[in-house]
Motif scaffolding. Sequence first.
Motif, PDB file in Angstrom:
ATOM      1  N   GLN A 251       0.807  -1.224   0.000  1.00  0.00           N
ATOM      2  CA  GLN A 251       0.000   0.000   0.000  1.00  0.00           C
ATOM      3  C   GLN A 251       0.840   1.274   0.000  1.00  0.00           C
ATOM      4  O   GLN A 251       0.567   2.221  -0.730  1.00  0.00           O
ATOM      5  N   SER A 252       1.894   1.258   0.811  1.00  0.00           N
ATOM      6  CA  SER A 252       2.694   2.478   0.958  1.00  0.00           C
ATOM      7  C   SER A 252       3.280   2.902  -0.388  1.00  0.00           C
ATOM      8  O   SER A 252       3.337   4.091  -0.714  1.00  0.00           O
ATOM      9  N   ILE A 253       3.687   1.898  -1.184  1.00  0.00           N
ATOM     10  CA  ILE A 253       4.270   2.232  -2.488  1.00  0.00           C
ATOM     11  C   ILE A 253       3.193   2.781  -3.420  1.00  0.00           C
ATOM     12  O   ILE A 253       3.417   3.708  -4.196  1.00  0.00           O
ATOM     13  N   PHE A 254       2.000   2.241  -3.311  1.00  0.00           N
ATOM     14  CA  PHE A 254       0.887   2.749  -4.113  1.00  0.00           C
ATOM     15  C   PHE A 254       0.681   4.248  -3.883  1.00  0.00           C
ATOM     16  O   PHE A 254       0.474   5.013  -4.810  1.00  0.00           O
ATOM     17  N   HIS A 255       0.771   4.642  -2.623  1.00  0.00           N
ATOM     18  CA  HIS A 255       0.550   6.056  -2.312  1.00  0.00           C
ATOM     19  C   HIS A 255       1.599   6.923  -2.974  1.00  0.00           C
ATOM     20  O   HIS A 255       1.296   7.980  -3.539  1.00  0.00           O
ATOM     21  N   ILE A 256       2.841   6.459  -2.951  1.00  0.00           N
ATOM     22  CA  ILE A 256       3.910   7.243  -3.593  1.00  0.00           C
ATOM     23  C   ILE A 256       3.650   7.344  -5.098  1.00  0.00           C
ATOM     24  O   ILE A 256       3.771   8.403  -5.706  1.00  0.00           O
ATOM     25  N   ASN A 293      12.167   1.605 -12.265  1.00  0.00           N
ATOM     26  CA  ASN A 293      12.008   1.857 -10.839  1.00  0.00           C
ATOM     27  C   ASN A 293      11.515   0.572 -10.182  1.00  0.00           C
ATOM     28  O   ASN A 293      10.403   0.114 -10.439  1.00  0.00           O
ATOM     29  N   ILE A 294      12.372  -0.041  -9.380  1.00  0.00           N
ATOM     30  CA  ILE A 294      11.961  -1.304  -8.746  1.00  0.00           C
ATOM     31  C   ILE A 294      11.121  -0.999  -7.510  1.00  0.00           C
ATOM     32  O   ILE A 294      11.564  -0.305  -6.599  1.00  0.00           O
ATOM     33  N   LEU A 295       9.877  -1.482  -7.516  1.00  0.00           N
ATOM     34  CA  LEU A 295       8.956  -1.164  -6.429  1.00  0.00           C
ATOM     35  C   LEU A 295       8.956  -2.228  -5.345  1.00  0.00           C
ATOM     36  O   LEU A 295       8.784  -1.953  -4.175  1.00  0.00           O
ATOM     37  N   PHE A 296       9.092  -3.475  -5.777  1.00  0.00           N
ATOM     38  CA  PHE A 296       8.956  -4.562  -4.812  1.00  0.00           C
ATOM     39  C   PHE A 296       9.609  -5.809  -5.385  1.00  0.00           C
ATOM     40  O   PHE A 296       9.567  -6.028  -6.584  1.00  0.00           O
ATOM     41  N   GLY A 297      10.238  -6.546  -4.565  1.00  0.00           N
ATOM     42  CA  GLY A 297      10.852  -7.771  -5.074  1.00  0.00           C
ATOM     43  C   GLY A 297      10.924  -8.832  -4.002  1.00  0.00           C
ATOM     44  O   GLY A 297      10.945  -8.549  -2.811  1.00  0.00           O
ATOM     45  N   SER A 298      10.902 -10.078  -4.439  1.00  0.00           N
ATOM     46  CA  SER A 298      11.113 -11.157  -3.478  1.00  0.00           C
ATOM     47  C   SER A 298      11.758 -12.302  -4.225  1.00  0.00           C
ATOM     48  O   SER A 298      11.543 -12.489  -5.417  1.00  0.00           O
TER      49      SER A 298
END
Lengths: 343, 216
Positions: A251-256, A293-298
């Motif tokens: 969610q936090s990344i969505f806001h950005i 822009n890397i937002l999330f990774g696993s």
Amino acid sequence: MIEFRNASKIFKSEDRTIEALKNINLTIEKGDIFGVIGFSGAGKSTLIRMVNLLEKPTSGQVLVDGQDLSKLSEKELRQAKKNIGMIFQHFNLLRSKTVFDNVAMPLKLSKTPKSVIEERVHELLHFVGLSDKANSYPDQLSGGQKQRVGIARALATNPSILLCDEPTSALDPQTTTSILQLLKRVNQEYNVTILMITHEMEVIKQICNRVAVMQNGEIIEEGTILDIFSKPKTETARNFVRSVLRDEIPQSIFHILQANDKFSKIYNIEFIGESSGKPILSQVAKSFAVDVNILFGSINELQGVPFGNLIVELQGEEAEIARAYDFIVQQNVLVNEVIRNGG
Amino acid sequence: MEVSLDLILQACWETLYMVSISLVFGSLIGLPLGILLVVTRKGHILENAFVFSILNPIVNILRSIPFIILLVAIIPFTRFIVGTAIGTTAAIVPLVLHIGPYMSRLIENSLLEVDKGIIESAQAMGATPLQIIFCFLLPEALPSIVLSITTATIGLIGATAMAGAIGGGGLGDLAITYGYQRFSTITIVVTVVILVLLVQGIQSLGNLIERKIRRM
Ligand SMILES: Nc1ncnc2c1ncn2[C@@H]1O[C@H](COP(=O)(O)OP(=O)(O)OP(=O)(O)O)[C@@H](O)[C@H]1O
Ligand SMILES: [Mg+2]
């Protein structure tokens, strides 16, 4: 090897009938650690209990090493059961007996000589790491220790198959991992085929090589663990996979992102095996006029194969982003656009 | 007329005699019967609707007859078994018939307390029904069975008080004949005190053994 052939189970009571298993066809190969996952009431326990005939199939067959146990005499069946060990969610140890006597029980039942029992039990207690607890009672053990006793007891008669009905559901995550590691050693060092029931995908992820997903008495999906984790076909399987591998943007990344007014698209890129070693993203950044822009990774490991996903934002001209997308697709990785909801 | 110490000792002895012999024979009936009531029921290891549907009502019928009535109702049977229908030994026959079924219900409850998972694990190991009973059910239920037998013993002490009706003697009989019919308050007090001590002692002993077995 365990084979279910059109196996069905119907429970009848006065007022209703429950079709607990519907036409199950499934093969568990020798050496597998085969996981069966499903929600409560899916029929998992009924399925596993048919293997050692604690539950008789209403129709169809269950073959263990090619043998239909329901065709055996009482005596032959008891013999056949010594080849199939079983452990339980609530351990089912005898509170009135010591750890030693619990592990010795299957051997005593088959009238094994005392000296042989003595040696075998100590060997097993050593294997599960409880040599110093031989004279303790189950009440004096932790849950993890109790399950270790359960495992030692199940192995006493040298079975080639081990049935596990939710063996870690009563344990905390850390103890779960240690029990799963022990089961893996059972599989490798004693060459035991393991059939394991669970409702936690994390358990499947940690040790299984194949998995079946059950729902309403049916197997709705089955395959290698990589198959199910990378390409789940049903909604249920997808939800289970999602419970361990996150592929949603936090969610936090969505806001950005919402605060950002540049043109961009967001993609989820999944890597399996060798593709995870390729420098795809740096090539994209070099070859196309886009910013990555890397937002999330696993990244996870499944059966020794690296497996993971990246959620990236490509910023730039729309046409250039499209060309970059085509390039990524050609690299043999799975890529989907992530729709910005609420954006 | 006052009661003598001799008479009291005699009565104590008669009570203990009736209780202990009835307990032994009662257990010989109650234990197997209790086991059968459990294992022949639906879904259990030796499910047998025929046996269960015969035993269950028999136990119920015997359990529902008040002891004082049972005592006189089975006089011919008693005479057949022990040769006489009166006296301390004769009282043992109805006492056994009374306590056996009672005990079977208590044992049944004790065995039903054993977790189903235990039976399941036994079946998974390939245990025979007899092995399941003797290696799994009975050892796991033992603490509870000890308490059941304690309860049955105390029940027996109560029942022996009525044995006086057929000349069984014992403490209860003494209290009635001397205390009630001959207005000897001291006899009533003494017998009541002895009975209370006896029951207390047996209960404490039962609890002690049960705790020993459960290692507490
Ligand atoms: N002995 C039985 N008699 C009647 N119905 C039964 C019996 N055993 C299981 N069922 C029913 O069969 C269905 C499947 O039960 P099962 O125990 O196999 O589910 P499960 O997937 O193991 O669930 P859980 O995760 O809760 O253990 C359920 O609807 C259950 O109520
Ligand atoms: Mg279950």
